[in-house]
Scaffold this motif. Structure first.
Motif, PDB file in Angstrom:
ATOM      1  N   UNK A  24       0.826  -1.212   0.000  1.00 10.22           N
ATOM      2  CA  UNK A  24       0.000   0.000   0.000  1.00 10.22           C
ATOM      3  C   UNK A  24       0.861   1.263   0.000  1.00 10.22           C
ATOM      4  N   UNK A  25       2.021   1.210   0.661  1.00 10.75           N
ATOM      5  CA  UNK A  25       2.939   2.355   0.595  1.00 10.75           C
ATOM      6  C   UNK A  25       3.414   2.581  -0.834  1.00 10.75           C
ATOM      7  N   UNK A  26       3.720   1.483  -1.541  1.00 10.86           N
ATOM      8  CA  UNK A  26       4.140   1.594  -2.954  1.00 10.86           C
ATOM      9  C   UNK A  26       3.025   2.201  -3.795  1.00 10.86           C
ATOM     10  N   UNK A  27       1.770   1.767  -3.544  1.00  8.31           N
ATOM     11  CA  UNK A  27       0.632   2.318  -4.291  1.00  8.31           C
ATOM     12  C   UNK A  27       0.493   3.820  -4.051  1.00  8.31           C
ATOM     13  N   UNK A  28       0.723   4.237  -2.795  1.00  7.21           N
ATOM     14  CA  UNK A  28       0.647   5.680  -2.478  1.00  7.21           C
ATOM     15  C   UNK A  28       1.697   6.460  -3.278  1.00  7.21           C
ATOM     16  N   UNK A  29       2.938   5.952  -3.289  1.00  6.33           N
ATOM     17  CA  UNK A  29       3.999   6.660  -4.010  1.00  6.33           C
ATOM     18  C   UNK A  29       3.669   6.759  -5.499  1.00  6.33           C
ATOM     19  N   UNK A  30       3.233   5.664  -6.091  1.00  4.67           N
ATOM     20  CA  UNK A  30       2.955   5.645  -7.533  1.00  4.67           C
ATOM     21  C   UNK A  30       1.785   6.564  -7.860  1.00  4.67           C
ATOM     22  N   UNK A  31       0.719   6.485  -7.061  1.00  7.94           N
ATOM     23  CA  UNK A  31      -0.470   7.299  -7.318  1.00  7.94           C
ATOM     24  C   UNK A  31      -0.147   8.792  -7.271  1.00  7.94           C
ATOM     25  N   UNK A  32       0.470   9.214  -6.175  1.00  4.01           N
ATOM     26  CA  UNK A  32       0.754  10.646  -6.033  1.00  4.01           C
ATOM     27  C   UNK A  32       1.837  11.099  -7.008  1.00  4.01           C
ATOM     28  N   UNK A  36       1.101  14.057  -9.605  1.00  3.78           N
ATOM     29  CA  UNK A  36       1.999  15.221  -9.660  1.00  3.78           C
ATOM     30  C   UNK A  36       2.505  15.460 -11.070  1.00  3.78           C
ATOM     31  N   UNK A  37       2.829  14.398 -11.816  1.00  2.00           N
ATOM     32  CA  UNK A  37       3.300  14.549 -13.192  1.00  2.00           C
ATOM     33  C   UNK A  37       2.210  15.132 -14.093  1.00  2.00           C
ATOM     34  N   UNK A  38       0.987  14.649 -13.915  1.00  2.00           N
ATOM     35  CA  UNK A  38      -0.110  15.167 -14.742  1.00  2.00           C
ATOM     36  C   UNK A  38      -0.345  16.654 -14.493  1.00  2.00           C
ATOM     37  N   UNK A  39      -0.269  17.051 -13.224  1.00  2.00           N
ATOM     38  CA  UNK A  39      -0.408  18.472 -12.911  1.00  2.00           C
ATOM     39  C   UNK A  39       0.761  19.261 -13.497  1.00  2.00           C
ATOM     40  N   UNK A  67      -8.528   9.310 -11.315  1.00  2.00           N
ATOM     41  CA  UNK A  67      -7.599   8.860 -10.278  1.00  2.00           C
ATOM     42  C   UNK A  67      -8.118   9.147  -8.889  1.00  2.00           C
ATOM     43  N   UNK A  68      -8.635  10.375  -8.677  1.00  2.00           N
ATOM     44  CA  UNK A  68      -9.176  10.726  -7.365  1.00  2.00           C
ATOM     45  C   UNK A  68     -10.365   9.842  -6.997  1.00  2.00           C
ATOM     46  N   UNK A  69     -11.283   9.631  -7.925  1.00  2.00           N
ATOM     47  CA  UNK A  69     -12.478   8.840  -7.635  1.00  2.00           C
ATOM     48  C   UNK A  69     -12.126   7.385  -7.350  1.00  2.00           C
ATOM     49  N   UNK A  70     -11.260   6.817  -8.196  1.00  2.00           N
ATOM     50  CA  UNK A  70     -10.909   5.408  -7.992  1.00  2.00           C
ATOM     51  C   UNK A  70     -10.132   5.223  -6.694  1.00  2.00           C
ATOM     52  N   UNK A 120       9.659   2.145 -14.852  1.00  2.00           N
ATOM     53  CA  UNK A 120      10.801   1.521 -14.171  1.00  2.00           C
ATOM     54  C   UNK A 120      10.740   1.704 -12.664  1.00  2.00           C
ATOM     55  N   UNK A 121      10.413   2.925 -12.204  1.00  2.00           N
ATOM     56  CA  UNK A 121      10.303   3.184 -10.761  1.00  2.00           C
ATOM     57  C   UNK A 121       9.165   2.378 -10.144  1.00  2.00           C
ATOM     58  N   UNK A 122       8.055   2.275 -10.859  1.00  2.00           N
ATOM     59  CA  UNK A 122       6.911   1.518 -10.346  1.00  2.00           C
ATOM     60  C   UNK A 122       7.258   0.039 -10.204  1.00  2.00           C
ATOM     61  N   UNK A 123       7.945  -0.529 -11.208  1.00  2.00           N
ATOM     62  CA  UNK A 123       8.352  -1.928 -11.118  1.00  2.00           C
ATOM     63  C   UNK A 123       9.306  -2.173  -9.960  1.00  2.00           C
TER      64      UNK A 123
END
Length: 451
Positions: A24-32, A36-39, A67-70, A120-123
Motif C-alpha cells: 500500500x505504501x508503494x501504491x501511495x507513491x505511484x499514485x501521487x 503530480x506529473x499530470x499536474x 484517479x481521485x475517484x478510484x 521503471x520506478x513503479x516496477x
C-alpha cells in the motif's frame, strides 16, 4: 504460492501485515507521483506545447478526476492495490502515447523518457506477481501499436528510434524486478521476525533470572540479619552466665568441691562458646542452602509492633506520619518467625508511610478470630488506584527489570506477601480513593500466649 504459504504459521500474521503495508505504501507513491506529473504537464504543455495543451486538456482532467475517484472509492473495497496500480500505469501510458502520437522529434524522446522513468520506478516499488508484470508489458505494447495503427504505422520506425526501443527494452527488463524483490523482501522480513522473536524470548528469560536473583538476595538479606540477631542474643546469654558465675565467686559463699568443679566447667564452656560463636554461625551460613530458614514459634504482637515502631521512628518523623496502635487485644500471639514477621510488617509500613500524607496516621488493628488472628494495617490518606496495586502484586515472573541495578517497583510488598504465605498466613489488600489503602493479614493463633 502466496506469501502466507511461504512462511511458518507463527509468523504468518506479522508477515501479512508487513507485506500489506509495504504494497500500500508503494501504491501511495505511484499514485501521487502520477498525479503530480499530470499536474506538471499542465504547466509544461502550456508553455512548450500550446496546441497540444488545448487538445489534451480534457484528457488530463479526466485522468486526474478518475484517479481521485478510484483512489477514494475503490481503495477501501480491496485488500491488495495491485489492480489499482496496474490501472494507474495503463492510464498514464495511454496519455504519454497520445502525446507521442501527436508530435515528433524531441517531444517524442521526452515523453518516452518520462514514461520509462515512471514504469521503471513503479516496477521497483511494487511487489506484485510475474503475471502482473507480463500483463503490463503486453498491455502497453498493444496500446502503443493501436496508436501507431491509427497512422497506418507511418511513424512507427521514427518513434522507435526516438526512444521506443530503449523504452520497451527497459520495460521488459524491469518487469522481472517485482517478483525478485518480493522474494528477497519476504526472506529478509521472515529473518527479522525470527530474530526479534528470539531476542524477545531471551529478554524474558533474562528478566525471570534477574527477578529470581532479586528475590533470593532479599531472602538472604533477611536470613543474614536474623542470624546476626540470634548471634547477638546468644552472646548476651553467655555473657549473663559468665556474669552470674562471677557474682557467685565474689559473694563468698562456701561451695562444695563438686559445685566448684561444675561452676568452673560452666565458665570454661561459656568462654569457649563466646569465642567461637561467630565461627559457628559463619560455617552454618556457608553450608546452608539458598532458602530462608523459618523458625515458627509463639510471637507476641505487642512486642513485635513496638520493635517495628522503633525501627521506623526516623522514617515516621521524616514523613510526618503517626503510627497508631489501636488493638483490641494487645497480648495476642501468633505462630510465626518473630524476625521475619517484624521484617514483613516493616516492609508494608514503609510503603504506607511513603503513600500517606503529612500529619496523617497509619493504623494497626488486631482482631482475634476462632483459630487465627487478623492484622489490619490502614493508611486512610493513601490514595492509590486499584490498578497500581494490582500491578505491584502481579506474579513475580511478570515483573520487567530494565537494569540489573534497579529492582522492580513494589517488589518489597510482593516479598512480604510471599513470606506471609510461607508462614501459613493469609495476605489481602483493598484500596479506595475515599478510605485509603488497607492490608489484611491473618496468622494461626498461638495456643500458648507469650508472657
Amino acid at each position: 504460492m502466496n506469501l502466507i504459504s511461504q512462511t511458518s504459521a507463527f509468523q504468518s500474521g506479522d508477515l501479512e501485515k508487513a507485506y500489506s503495508k509495504k504494497t500500500w505504501d508503494a501504491a501511495e507513491y505511484i499514485y501521487w507521483g502520477i498525479i503530480s506529473l499530470l499536474i506538471g504537464f499542465f504547466i509544461l504543455e502550456f508553455f512548450v506545447l500550446k496546441t497540444t495543451w488545448q487538445v489534451t486538456f480534457i484528457f488530463k482532467v479526466i485522468l486526474i478526476l478518475l484517479g481521485f475517484l478510484s483512489y477514494n472509492i475503490i481503495k477501501p473495497q480491496i485488500k491488495s492495490p495491485d489492480w489499482l496500480i496496474f490501472g494507474y500505469l495503463l492510464l498514464f501510458s495511454s496519455y504519454c502515447f497520445n502525446i507521442i502520437h501527436l508530435h515528433s522529434g524531441f517531444v517524442v524522446t521526452l515523453y518516452f523518457t518520462i514514461l520509462t522513468l515512471v514504469i521503471g520506478s513503479s516496477n521497483y516499488l511494487v511487489f506484485w506477481n510475474s503475471r502482473f508484470a507480463f500483463g503490463l508489458v503486453v498491455s502497453i505494447l498493444i496500446m502503443f501499436m493501436i496508436f501507431e495503427w491509427q497512422d497506418d504505422f507511418v511513424n512507427l520506425e521514427a518513434n522507435l528510434n526516438l526512444g521506443g526501443y530503449a523504452f520497451f527494452s527497459l520495460l521488459v527488463l524491469t518487469a522481472f524486478i517485482p517478483d525478485a524483490r518480493k522474494r528477497n523482501y519476504t526472506l529478509n522480513l521472515e529473518r527479522d521476525l525470527k530474530k526479534d522473536e528470539a531476542i524477545g524470548k531471551l529478554n524474558k528469560k533474562v528478566n525471570e533470572v534477574q527477578l529470581k536473583l532479586v528475590e533470593i538476595e532479599q531472602l538472604l538479606k533477611i536470613d543474614r540479619e536474623k542470624d546476626q540477631i540470634l548471634r547477638h542474643d546468644i552472646k548476651n546469654k553467655i555473657t549473663n552466665i559468665l556474669g552470674l558465675s562471677k557474682l557467685i565467686d565474689e559473694s563468698g559463699t562456701a561451695l562444695e568441691e563438686e559445685e566448684q568443679n561444675y561452676l568452673q566447667l560452666l565458665k570454661e564452656v561459656s568462654t569457649d562458646l563466646l569465642t567461637d560463636v561467630d565461627n559457628i554461625f559463619g560455617n552454618d551460613e556457608e553450608n546452608s542452602d539458598m532458602h530462608l530458614r523459618l523458625a515458627i514459634q509463639n510471637t507476641n504482637l505487642k512486642s513485635s509492633f513496638k520493635k517495628v515502631k522503633s525501627l521506623l521512628k526516623p522514617r515516621l518523623e521524616a514523613g510526618g506520619v503517626e503510627l497508631d496502635f489501636s488493638t483490641e487485644n494487645t497480648d495476642s500471639s501468633i505462630l510465626a518467625d518473630p524476625y521475619v514477621f517484624v521484617n514483613l510488617i516493616e516492609k508494608i509500613l514503609n510503603y504506607l508511610i511513603d503513600w500517606s500524607k503529612t500529619n496523617h496516621k497509619v493504623i494497626l488493628l488486631t482482631k482475634d478470630l476462632d483459630s487465627r488472628v487478623r492484622i489490619e494495617i490502614l493508611a486512610p490518606s493513601a490514595k492509590i488506584p486499584a490498578s497500581v496495586l494490582n500491578q505491584i502484586f502481579k506474579p513475580l515472573d511478570e515483573f520487567e527489570i530494565q537494569s540489573s541495578f534497579a529492582p522492580p517497583q513494589g517488589l518489597g510488598l510482593q516479598i512480604a506477601k510471599n513470606l506471609t504465605e510461607k508462614m501459613g498466613g493469609y495476605f489481602k489488600y483493598t484500596t479506595s480513593m475515599t478510605e485509603g489503602v488497607t492490608f489484611k493479614l491473618e496468622f494461626p493463633k498461638s495456643s500458648q500466649p507469650v508472657s
